[in-house]
Design a protein around this motif. Structure first.
Motif, short mmCIF file in Angstrom:
data_model
loop_
_atom_site.label_atom_id
_atom_site.label_comp_id
_atom_site.label_asym_id
_atom_site.label_seq_id
_atom_site.Cartn_x
_atom_site.Cartn_y
_atom_site.Cartn_z
N PHE A 1 0.83 -1.21 0.00
CA PHE A 1 0.00 0.00 0.00
C PHE A 1 0.86 1.26 0.00
O PHE A 1 0.53 2.25 -0.66
CB PHE A 1 -0.95 0.01 1.20
CG PHE A 1 -2.14 -0.90 1.04
CD1 PHE A 1 -2.75 -1.08 -0.18
CD2 PHE A 1 -2.64 -1.59 2.13
CE1 PHE A 1 -3.85 -1.92 -0.33
CE2 PHE A 1 -3.75 -2.42 2.01
CZ PHE A 1 -4.35 -2.59 0.77
N SER A 2 1.95 1.22 0.73
CA SER A 2 2.85 2.39 0.77
C SER A 2 3.46 2.63 -0.60
O SER A 2 3.55 3.78 -1.06
CB SER A 2 3.96 2.18 1.80
OG SER A 2 3.42 2.08 3.10
N ALA A 3 3.89 1.57 -1.29
CA ALA A 3 4.46 1.71 -2.63
C ALA A 3 3.42 2.24 -3.60
O ALA A 3 3.71 3.09 -4.46
CB ALA A 3 5.01 0.36 -3.10
N THR A 4 2.19 1.76 -3.48
CA THR A 4 1.11 2.25 -4.34
C THR A 4 0.85 3.73 -4.09
O THR A 4 0.68 4.51 -5.04
CB THR A 4 -0.17 1.43 -4.10
OG1 THR A 4 0.12 0.05 -4.32
CG2 THR A 4 -1.28 1.88 -5.02
N ALA A 5 0.85 4.13 -2.83
CA ALA A 5 0.63 5.54 -2.50
C ALA A 5 1.75 6.41 -3.07
O ALA A 5 1.48 7.49 -3.62
CB ALA A 5 0.55 5.71 -0.99
#
Length: 112
Positions: free
Chosen positions: A74-78
């Motif tokens: 999720f952090s990489a997507t954000a």
């Protein structure tokens, strides 16, 4: 508090081997090869720093590897969404003039 009793408290000499290693490293840093490699590293460090600042990825919010992996995903997507927004909303650069992919360039060659 211990005070230095020497006449010049700031003047000190390093041992020969560490001094030679430091001098050699500083000389190497002036070469174009070293600077090109460091430019790549600087880009990576910027990405890592952005991940730390924006998402707080240094510490997992939950226990367990599956949940930590999900948090990282999720952090990489954000980060990708933030970077896409910055790319699309860059002032003075219309999206049509941005970099083209290899596939797009290949399709231009095939149609021409």
């Amino acid at each position: 508090m211990h005070r230095l009793t020497t006449r010049h408290p700031h003047a000190h000499a390093q041992p020969r081997e560490p001094h030679q290693a430091l001098t050699a490293a500083r000389t190497e840093q002036k070469t174009e090869t070293w600077q090109a490699e460091y430019a790549l590293r600087a880009g990576i460090e910027g990405t890592v720093n952005q991940a730390l600042d924006v998402t707080g990825i240094r510490w997992a919010r939950y226990r367990g590897l599956p949940k930590a992996r999900l948090q990282h995903a999720f952090s990489a997507t954000a980060l990708n969404v933030i970077r896409l927004d910055a790319h699309w909303s860059a002032e003075g650069t219309p999206p049509a003039l941005s970099r083209t992919s290899r596939l797009t360039r290949l399709s231009y060659r095939l149609t021409a």
